[in-house]
Design a protein around this motif. Structure first.
Motif, PDB file in Angstrom:
ATOM      1  N   LEU A   1       0.899  -1.348  -0.037  1.00  0.00           N
ATOM      2  CA  LEU A   1      -0.016   0.012  -0.032  1.00  0.00           C
ATOM      3  C   LEU A   1       0.754   1.168   0.061  1.00  0.00           C
ATOM      4  CD1 LEU A   1      -2.884  -0.978   2.519  1.00  0.00           C
ATOM      5  CD2 LEU A   1      -2.986  -0.585   0.108  1.00  0.00           C
ATOM      6  N   LYS A   2       1.948   1.154   0.818  1.00  0.00           N
ATOM      7  CA  LYS A   2       3.114   2.407   0.578  1.00  0.00           C
ATOM      8  C   LYS A   2       3.633   2.667  -0.653  1.00  0.00           C
ATOM      9  CE  LYS A   2       4.700   2.050   5.642  1.00  0.00           C
ATOM     10  NZ  LYS A   2       5.585   1.808   6.257  1.00  0.00           N
ATOM     11  N   GLU A   3       3.943   1.770  -1.475  1.00  0.00           N
ATOM     12  CA  GLU A   3       4.307   1.739  -2.839  1.00  0.00           C
ATOM     13  C   GLU A   3       3.259   2.140  -3.668  1.00  0.00           C
ATOM     14  OE1 GLU A   3       7.875  -1.771  -3.278  1.00  0.00           O
ATOM     15  OE2 GLU A   3       5.961  -1.834  -4.253  1.00  0.00           O
ATOM     16  N   ARG A   4       1.944   1.505  -3.455  1.00  0.00           N
ATOM     17  CA  ARG A   4       0.910   1.893  -4.341  1.00  0.00           C
ATOM     18  C   ARG A   4       0.557   3.865  -4.026  1.00  0.00           C
ATOM     19  NH1 ARG A   4      -3.975  -1.975  -4.938  1.00  0.00           N
ATOM     20  NH2 ARG A   4      -2.114  -3.124  -5.538  1.00  0.00           N
ATOM     21  N   PHE A   5       0.810   3.980  -2.876  1.00  0.00           N
ATOM     22  CA  PHE A   5       0.459   5.579  -2.610  1.00  0.00           C
ATOM     23  C   PHE A   5       1.612   6.534  -3.221  1.00  0.00           C
ATOM     24  CE2 PHE A   5       1.052   9.408  -0.257  1.00  0.00           C
ATOM     25  CZ  PHE A   5      -0.383   9.953  -0.165  1.00  0.00           C
TER      26      PHE A   5
END
Length: 249
Positions: A212-216
């Motif tokens: 999710l951090k990467e996607r953000f």
């Protein structure tokens, strides 16, 4: 008479011999015959290569060698592919029906992208239900502001419009890869079909926070920080509501 396009179906696998068998069988069962089937094994230490050899008549190309991760393996698959289209169907995943590809290419034969729905299954092949995120009626690159609305396993893309996966991302490179393809696409077809059965679990689910951090970061790059923050308020609410109700992502 038009020649039907060739689709390169790519399976990446590492130590998943028990899951790989059903994936291979689902592809071999397709009534559509213009298939190039590629398996990229990351030098498995179980009996994965034995499973591959047992199904050699259904496999066009395969390699077994060490890689740096799932997206490195997928890039190897892209390098090996010669088809008009790419479709990633990883170990444990299955094509929904034996006539799925025939139905897809009866809709249109030269679209840039075909997409559809996904059904989640458990390790025994039992259907759990649909994904939390549902494919929209009309998909474009801005649709991913609301998350990855289409599963990677239900996303068939013309090989000429994609690049390799960005290896700086370890869990969400598929999100960016699909987004870039959508930006480049001219014709995007909603098949209105369930295209794949997706094995619940895997690397992404096991590393949900990092993913999710990467996607953000990816969303902020393509959509801007403020719009991404705004959309995440709704995405987070729906995520935790679904998790609480269904006990899965």
């Amino acid at each position: 008479m038009n020649t039907l396009p060739t689709i390169s179906i790519i399976t990446v696998v590492y130590n998943a011999a028990n899951d790989l068998d059903k994936t291979i069988k689902s592809i071999a069962a397709q009534s559509y015959k213009n298939i190039e089937y590629i398996i990229v094994d990351g030098a498995s230490t179980d009996h994965t290569t034995e499973v591959i050899k047992a199904h050699s008549n259904s496999i066009t190309k395969w390699i077994s060698e060490k890689d740096t991760g799932i997206y490195d393996a997928m890039n190897k698959g892209i390098h090996l592919a010669t088809g008009d289209y790419l479709w990633f169907m990883n170990a444990g995943d299955e094509i929904a029906e034996a006539d799925t590809l025939s139905k897809v290419f009866n809709l249109a034969q030269n679209a840039d992208i075909y997409y559809g729905d996904t059904t989640m299954i458990d390790e025994n092949g039992n259907k759990i239900g649909n994904r939390r995120l549902q494919p929209p009626k009309n998909l474009n690159w801005k649709s991913f502001k609301k998350g990855m609305l289409v599963s990677h396993q239900s996303f068939i893309v013309k090989r000429s419009i994609v690049d390799l996966y960005n290896l700086k991302y370890h869990f969400s490179a598929d999100f960016e890869w699909c987004l870039i393809a959508l930006k480049r696409a001219t014709q995007i077809i909603n098949t209105q079909l369930t295209l794949s059965l997706f094995l619940d679990g895997g690397v992404t689910k096991q590393n949900i926070k990092a993913g999710l951090k990467e996607r953000f970061k990816i969303m902020s790059q393509y959509y801007g920080l403020i719009p991404t923050l705004y959309e995440h308020l709704f995405v987070a609410f729906k995520f935790f509501w679904f998790w609480g109700k269904n006990g899965r992502f």
